[in-house]
Design a protein around this motif. Structure first.
Motif, PDB file in Angstrom:
ATOM      1  N   THR A 176      -1.656  -5.303  -1.192  1.00  0.00           N
ATOM      2  CA  THR A 176      -0.467  -5.938  -0.616  1.00  0.00           C
ATOM      3  C   THR A 176      -0.762  -7.425  -0.473  1.00  0.00           C
ATOM      4  O   THR A 176      -1.926  -7.857  -0.461  1.00  0.00           O
ATOM      5  N   ASP A 177       0.284  -8.234  -0.352  1.00  0.00           N
ATOM      6  CA  ASP A 177       0.063  -9.670  -0.218  1.00  0.00           C
ATOM      7  C   ASP A 177      -0.686 -10.019   1.051  1.00  0.00           C
ATOM      8  O   ASP A 177      -1.533 -10.927   1.068  1.00  0.00           O
ATOM      9  N   GLY A 226      -6.426   3.868   5.039  1.00  0.00           N
ATOM     10  CA  GLY A 226      -7.200   5.080   5.281  1.00  0.00           C
ATOM     11  C   GLY A 226      -6.991   5.670   6.652  1.00  0.00           C
ATOM     12  O   GLY A 226      -7.675   6.639   7.022  1.00  0.00           O
ATOM     13  N   ASN A 227      -6.052   5.128   7.419  1.00  0.00           N
ATOM     14  CA  ASN A 227      -5.796   5.615   8.768  1.00  0.00           C
ATOM     15  C   ASN A 227      -4.783   6.754   8.802  1.00  0.00           C
ATOM     16  O   ASN A 227      -4.660   7.443   9.820  1.00  0.00           O
ATOM     17  N   VAL A 228      -4.029   6.930   7.737  1.00  0.00           N
ATOM     18  CA  VAL A 228      -3.028   7.984   7.648  1.00  0.00           C
ATOM     19  C   VAL A 228      -3.431   8.925   6.526  1.00  0.00           C
ATOM     20  O   VAL A 228      -3.737   8.492   5.401  1.00  0.00           O
ATOM     21  N   ASP A 229      -3.436  10.218   6.804  1.00  0.00           N
ATOM     22  CA  ASP A 229      -3.811  11.210   5.809  1.00  0.00           C
ATOM     23  C   ASP A 229      -2.731  11.323   4.730  1.00  0.00           C
ATOM     24  O   ASP A 229      -1.535  11.168   5.003  1.00  0.00           O
ATOM     25  N   ALA A 230      -3.168  11.596   3.498  1.00  0.00           N
ATOM     26  CA  ALA A 230      -2.219  11.706   2.377  1.00  0.00           C
ATOM     27  C   ALA A 230      -2.887  12.425   1.217  1.00  0.00           C
ATOM     28  O   ALA A 230      -4.123  12.482   1.122  1.00  0.00           O
ATOM     29  N   ASP A 231      -2.060  12.983   0.338  1.00  0.00           N
ATOM     30  CA  ASP A 231      -2.554  13.572  -0.904  1.00  0.00           C
ATOM     31  C   ASP A 231      -2.651  12.485  -1.968  1.00  0.00           C
ATOM     32  O   ASP A 231      -1.667  11.797  -2.256  1.00  0.00           O
ATOM     33  N   ILE A 232      -3.827  12.341  -2.557  1.00  0.00           N
ATOM     34  CA  ILE A 232      -4.077  11.328  -3.580  1.00  0.00           C
ATOM     35  C   ILE A 232      -4.292  12.034  -4.913  1.00  0.00           C
ATOM     36  O   ILE A 232      -5.270  12.767  -5.085  1.00  0.00           O
ATOM     37  N   PHE A 290       1.665   4.941  -6.764  1.00  0.00           N
ATOM     38  CA  PHE A 290       0.900   4.088  -5.852  1.00  0.00           C
ATOM     39  C   PHE A 290       1.565   2.725  -5.716  1.00  0.00           C
ATOM     40  O   PHE A 290       1.503   2.087  -4.662  1.00  0.00           O
ATOM     41  N   GLY A 291       2.228   2.259  -6.796  1.00  0.00           N
ATOM     42  CA  GLY A 291       2.916   0.972  -6.730  1.00  0.00           C
ATOM     43  C   GLY A 291       4.033   0.972  -5.717  1.00  0.00           C
ATOM     44  O   GLY A 291       4.254  -0.034  -5.017  1.00  0.00           O
ATOM     45  N   SER A 292       4.745   2.096  -5.598  1.00  0.00           N
ATOM     46  CA  SER A 292       5.841   2.168  -4.626  1.00  0.00           C
ATOM     47  C   SER A 292       5.300   2.160  -3.194  1.00  0.00           C
ATOM     48  O   SER A 292       5.953   1.644  -2.287  1.00  0.00           O
ATOM     49  N   VAL A 293       4.097   2.713  -2.995  1.00  0.00           N
ATOM     50  CA  VAL A 293       3.485   2.686  -1.661  1.00  0.00           C
ATOM     51  C   VAL A 293       3.091   1.253  -1.298  1.00  0.00           C
ATOM     52  O   VAL A 293       3.299   0.798  -0.166  1.00  0.00           O
ATOM     53  N   ILE A 294       2.546   0.512  -2.269  1.00  0.00           N
ATOM     54  CA  ILE A 294       2.208  -0.894  -2.025  1.00  0.00           C
ATOM     55  C   ILE A 294       3.474  -1.705  -1.765  1.00  0.00           C
ATOM     56  O   ILE A 294       3.507  -2.556  -0.857  1.00  0.00           O
ATOM     57  N   ASP A 295       4.546  -1.429  -2.516  1.00  0.00           N
ATOM     58  CA  ASP A 295       5.814  -2.126  -2.281  1.00  0.00           C
ATOM     59  C   ASP A 295       6.330  -1.854  -0.875  1.00  0.00           C
ATOM     60  O   ASP A 295       6.813  -2.770  -0.194  1.00  0.00           O
ATOM     61  N   ALA A 296       6.226  -0.589  -0.447  1.00  0.00           N
ATOM     62  CA  ALA A 296       6.695  -0.241   0.906  1.00  0.00           C
ATOM     63  C   ALA A 296       5.877  -0.964   1.962  1.00  0.00           C
ATOM     64  O   ALA A 296       6.427  -1.485   2.945  1.00  0.00           O
ATOM     65  N   ALA A 297       4.575  -1.024   1.773  1.00  0.00           N
ATOM     66  CA  ALA A 297       3.725  -1.726   2.739  1.00  0.00           C
ATOM     67  C   ALA A 297       4.040  -3.220   2.755  1.00  0.00           C
ATOM     68  O   ALA A 297       4.040  -3.857   3.820  1.00  0.00           O
ATOM     69  N   ASN A 298       4.318  -3.782   1.582  1.00  0.00           N
ATOM     70  CA  ASN A 298       4.700  -5.195   1.516  1.00  0.00           C
ATOM     71  C   ASN A 298       5.967  -5.464   2.322  1.00  0.00           C
ATOM     72  O   ASN A 298       6.160  -6.559   2.865  1.00  0.00           O
ATOM     73  N   ASN A 299       6.831  -4.464   2.410  1.00  0.00           N
ATOM     74  CA  ASN A 299       8.096  -4.608   3.130  1.00  0.00           C
ATOM     75  C   ASN A 299       8.024  -4.113   4.573  1.00  0.00           C
ATOM     76  O   ASN A 299       9.062  -3.902   5.207  1.00  0.00           O
ATOM     77  N   GLY A 300       6.800  -3.928   5.072  1.00  0.00           N
ATOM     78  CA  GLY A 300       6.621  -3.645   6.491  1.00  0.00           C
ATOM     79  C   GLY A 300       6.528  -2.192   6.883  1.00  0.00           C
ATOM     80  O   GLY A 300       6.533  -1.878   8.081  1.00  0.00           O
ATOM     81  N   ALA A 309       2.991   3.464   5.175  1.00  0.00           N
ATOM     82  CA  ALA A 309       2.424   3.131   3.864  1.00  0.00           C
ATOM     83  C   ALA A 309       1.164   2.293   4.021  1.00  0.00           C
ATOM     84  O   ALA A 309       0.155   2.524   3.340  1.00  0.00           O
ATOM     85  N   GLN A 310       1.192   1.325   4.938  1.00  0.00           N
ATOM     86  CA  GLN A 310       0.010   0.498   5.168  1.00  0.00           C
ATOM     87  C   GLN A 310      -1.126   1.342   5.729  1.00  0.00           C
ATOM     88  O   GLN A 310      -2.302   1.157   5.375  1.00  0.00           O
ATOM     89  N   GLY A 311      -0.797   2.309   6.578  1.00  0.00           N
ATOM     90  CA  GLY A 311      -1.824   3.184   7.138  1.00  0.00           C
ATOM     91  C   GLY A 311      -2.495   4.028   6.068  1.00  0.00           C
ATOM     92  O   GLY A 311      -3.711   4.265   6.120  1.00  0.00           O
ATOM     93  N   ILE A 312      -1.718   4.472   5.073  1.00  0.00           N
ATOM     94  CA  ILE A 312      -2.305   5.228   3.962  1.00  0.00           C
ATOM     95  C   ILE A 312      -3.280   4.356   3.187  1.00  0.00           C
ATOM     96  O   ILE A 312      -4.399   4.771   2.854  1.00  0.00           O
ATOM     97  N   LEU A 313      -2.877   3.126   2.904  1.00  0.00           N
ATOM     98  CA  LEU A 313      -3.749   2.211   2.168  1.00  0.00           C
ATOM     99  C   LEU A 313      -5.012   1.888   2.948  1.00  0.00           C
ATOM    100  O   LEU A 313      -6.110   1.778   2.372  1.00  0.00           O
TER     101      LEU A 313
END
Length: 716
Positions: A253-254, A338-344, A318-328, A332-336
């Motif tokens: 993310t930026d 490592g604080n939020v559990d997710a299927d990778i 993964f790009g859509s998750v980064i886009d979501a985190a960029n938009n607040g 999504a930021q928690g997944i990136l």
């Protein structure tokens, strides 16, 4: 006079070589840098002496001095380059014709032109870039230009070279070669070994983010006596290489880029590319007389790779998750983080490529003509078998969960069969005027088959296409006097659509024009060439790295578009006497590229073409002492680039749709210890400027940080 044509130069050099008892090693498409300035179009040669100034192993750094070339960095090392020419797409260099020693070298030039394999640039002795009317000698793509990599030549006598290098980030390099020649034979063995620990740090992991490359080349030659009435020469070349690189598609993310541009998210810790390439070329030259020669080349290249890399997060890209985190989006930021559990989901992008063919070229000079005709039969294919492993990110750790069999889109084979013919005539109309006239014909059949089960017990043809195209070119040069030359040309551009495309998707077509002037003085060389490309149909080949909306295979028409611009080069010496020489070279490219008629593509008229910077500037100055001590400084500037066609539309927020403008300085100094040994120090990115050089495949990506290396070169 000012000029000698491409074919005239080739024939003169060949005949002189034979007269002197030498051999012909036909690996170039231009010749030396001086020959590039005689063609009826823009051409550039980065020769061995130029490459030795900075000891580059990154193809991006090697060719950034070439006008009209655009580079989209991805990993900082140039492992997976994206090279575009005159507005043609840079995505995996798929719109250029890529060759090594005059032979097609992309993994599958027709069925999968995106070059996930790129030859080891550090072992090359030169790079040629050809644009304009004369590129119709080569193909399949003629919309942009040709990049020909020149491998180490067989020496004229017993000779060896060893280059040892070490530097920051655990970087090491060994390049060694040795060869010999007799009157009727010659051989060369070479290896290039290079590795780095990488400059990025993975969250919660001690894994490296670098690479390890080993490359081996064997060449041999047998030839008749140079004084023979009919000269014959047989050249053989074998190459094998392996690469392991801990690279990922996942950017940042930026906000995370601003905090630490060299960070990598922990969910990408397992990402790794493994490749293996093997190739063989057999070239037979028959020189019937000084005016007529026949060259037959057979080639075979096989490439296998498995890029195990993050594909989806909780079912989304993964790009859509980064886009979501960029938009607040905090989740999504928690997944990136490592604080939020997710299927990778991590996919084995496992593919095998095969490319083979045979080509015959005849060169004939008569009266005021140098005529060349050629025919090539080519087959290539790509076999995808791409299962996915699912990991559960739990408390920041990746825990294996399951393996998913590949879907039919990830279990498919694409094939291409092509017949190409070309004829080109260089006609010396007068002492001052020379015309180049060419025709090229391509007949291409492609097919895609998908399998519904892992055993591949049955398949379905999901796409097939056939296209045949007759292309034309005309170019000319006119000598005003011994120093000034005018040039102009036009040619038909063509690039085949992906084999995953249906019959209603036309190939990419354009009409390309250029015109300019050259000046050659005793201490000054200047070239200025304006270019204009009118695309009847601009085509994007869709992939995971560069998707067409939701499409990640096949091709999509972008509509009609135009690219226009100016290329400028200058070479001179600012100061020169017997003790000091200060050479200066400058290259500049201005480009304006936009969609003019979006048709039904989903774009809008006036949209820009992605990853085409408006301004590109490269300048290099050197200080060369009579003692042999030399120092060079290179400055490279690239404007910001849009990553999507929509980024300059009125009302569109382009915050995350552009790269940064980038200015990078490189420094190198060489000191000879004796006639056989020298030492050098080089610093890439001298001022440690790391900006956003790309946002594809997903997220912000940096260039390489400041990296210092020291090297020793020995000849024996």
């Amino acid at each position: 006079m000012f000029k000698r044509s491409l074919f005239a130069v080739a024939i003169v050099l060949a005949n002189q070589s034979l007269a002197d008892g030498g051999r012909m090693e036909e690996v170039t498409i231009i010749g030396d840098p001086a020959d590039a300035q005689q063609l009826p179009g823009s051409a550039f040669v980065v020769d061995e002496q130029e490459l030795a100034k900075f000891e580059y192993t990154d193809i991006n750094r090697m060719v950034r001095q070439v006008p009209g070339v655009y580079l989209q960095e991805e990993d900082g090392f140039g492992l997976r380059p994206n090279i575009g020419i005159r507005g043609a797409g840079a995505e995996r260099s798929e719109k250029i014709t890529l060759m090594e020693d005059g032979v097609l070298i992309a993994p599958a030039p027709y069925s999968a032109p995106a070059a996930y394999y790129f030859p080891t640039a550090g072992r090359m002795s030169g790079v040629e870039v050809l644009k304009g009317a004369t590129i119709l000698r080569h193909g399949p793509s003629t919309v942009a230009g040709v990049v020909n990599l020149i491998s180490t030549r067989i020496p004229e006598e017993a000779h060896g070279q060893l280059n040892l290098e070490a530097g920051e980030f655990g970087s090491t390099r060994v390049n060694a070669s040795y060869g010999d020649s007799g009157e009727n034979w010659g051989w060369l063995v070479e290896t290039h070994q290079q590795e780095s620990d990488g400059f990025k740090d993975i969250d919660r992991s001690s894994r490296d983010t670098g690479f390890d490359i080993e490359d081996y080349v064997l060449k041999g030659r047998i030839n008749s006596d140079s004084q023979a009435t009919v000269y014959q020469q047989l050249d053989v070349k074998f190459q094998y290489s392996e690469e392991t690189s801990d690279e990922t598609y996942v950017g940042l993310t930026d906000a995370d880029f601003d905090a630490d541009e060299n960070r990598r998210y922990g969910l990408s810790a397992l990402d790794q590319m493994n490749t293996r390439h093997s190739g063989a070329n057999l070239r037979y030259l028959l020189q019937l007389n000084p005016q007529l020669s026949l060259t037959t080349t057979a080639y075979y290249n096989k490439f296998k790779r498995d890029w195990f890399k993050v594909d989806k997060i909780d079912g989304s890209s993964f790009g859509s998750v980064i886009d979501a985190a960029n938009n607040g989006d905090l989740n999504a930021q928690g997944i990136l983080d490592g604080n939020v559990d997710a299927d990778i989901s991590i996919k084995h992008n496992n593919r095998e490529y095969l490319s083979k063919g045979i080509q015959l070229v005849a060169d004939w000079t008569f009266a005021n003509h140098q005529l060349q005709g050629g025919i090539r039969y080519h087959e290539d294919d790509v076999d995808r078998f791409q299962p996915t492993e699912v990991y559960r990110q739990t408390s920041g750790e990746l825990i294996f969960n399951a393996i998913n069999d590949p879907s039919s889109s990830n279990n498919r084979v694409e094939e291409a069969e092509a017949l190409a013919l070309h004829v080109m005539d260089v006609w010396a109309v007068t002492e001052a005027l020379e015309l180049t006239l060419g025709l090229r014909y391509e007949d291409i059949e492609t097919e895609q088959r998908r399998y519904s089960d892992i055993a591949r017990s049955s398949s379905t043809v999901t796409a097939e296409n056939r296209v045949d195209e007759l292309l034309w070119s005309v170019g000319g040069t006119y000598d005003l006097n011994s120093q000034w030359q005018l040039l102009a040309g036009a040619h038909a551009g063509f690039a085949p659509a992906s084999p995953g495309s249906q019959e209603n998707v036309d190939p990419e077509k354009s009409t390309n024009y250029e015109a300019g002037a050259r000046f050659q003085g005793d201490n000054l060389s200047i070239s200025a060439v304006a270019f204009y490309s009118d695309y009847e149909n601009k085509v994007t080949n869709c992939s995971v790295a560069f998707p067409c909306g939701v499409l990640t295979s096949g091709s999509e028409s972008e509509g009609e578009s135009e690219t226009k611009g100016l290329e400028f080069t200058l070479s001179s010496s600012l100061y020169q006497n017997r003790d000091l020489n200060i050479p200066l070279t400058v290259s500049y490219t201005y480009t304006d590229a936009e969609i003019t008629d979006a048709a039904d593509s989903g774009n809008q008229d006036g949209d820009v073409l992605p990853y085409v910077p408006e301004n590109v500037l490269n300048a290099q100055v050197g200080f060369e002492l009579a003692s042999g001590w030399s120092t060079y400084l290179n400055a490279s500037y690239v404007d910001e680039m849009c990553i999507e066609t929509s980024c300059e539309r009125r009302g569109v927020d382009d915050t995350f749709l552009k790269t940064d403008d980038v200015l990078v300085f490189d420094l190198a100094t060489h000191y000879p210890l004796n006639e056989a040994t020298s030492v050098y120090l080089k610093v890439d990115n001298l001022f440690d400027e790391q900006d956003i050089v790309a946002r594809s495949p997903g997220g912000a990506r940096p260039g390489k940080p400041r990296t210092a290396k020291v090297g020793f070169k020995f000849t024996f």
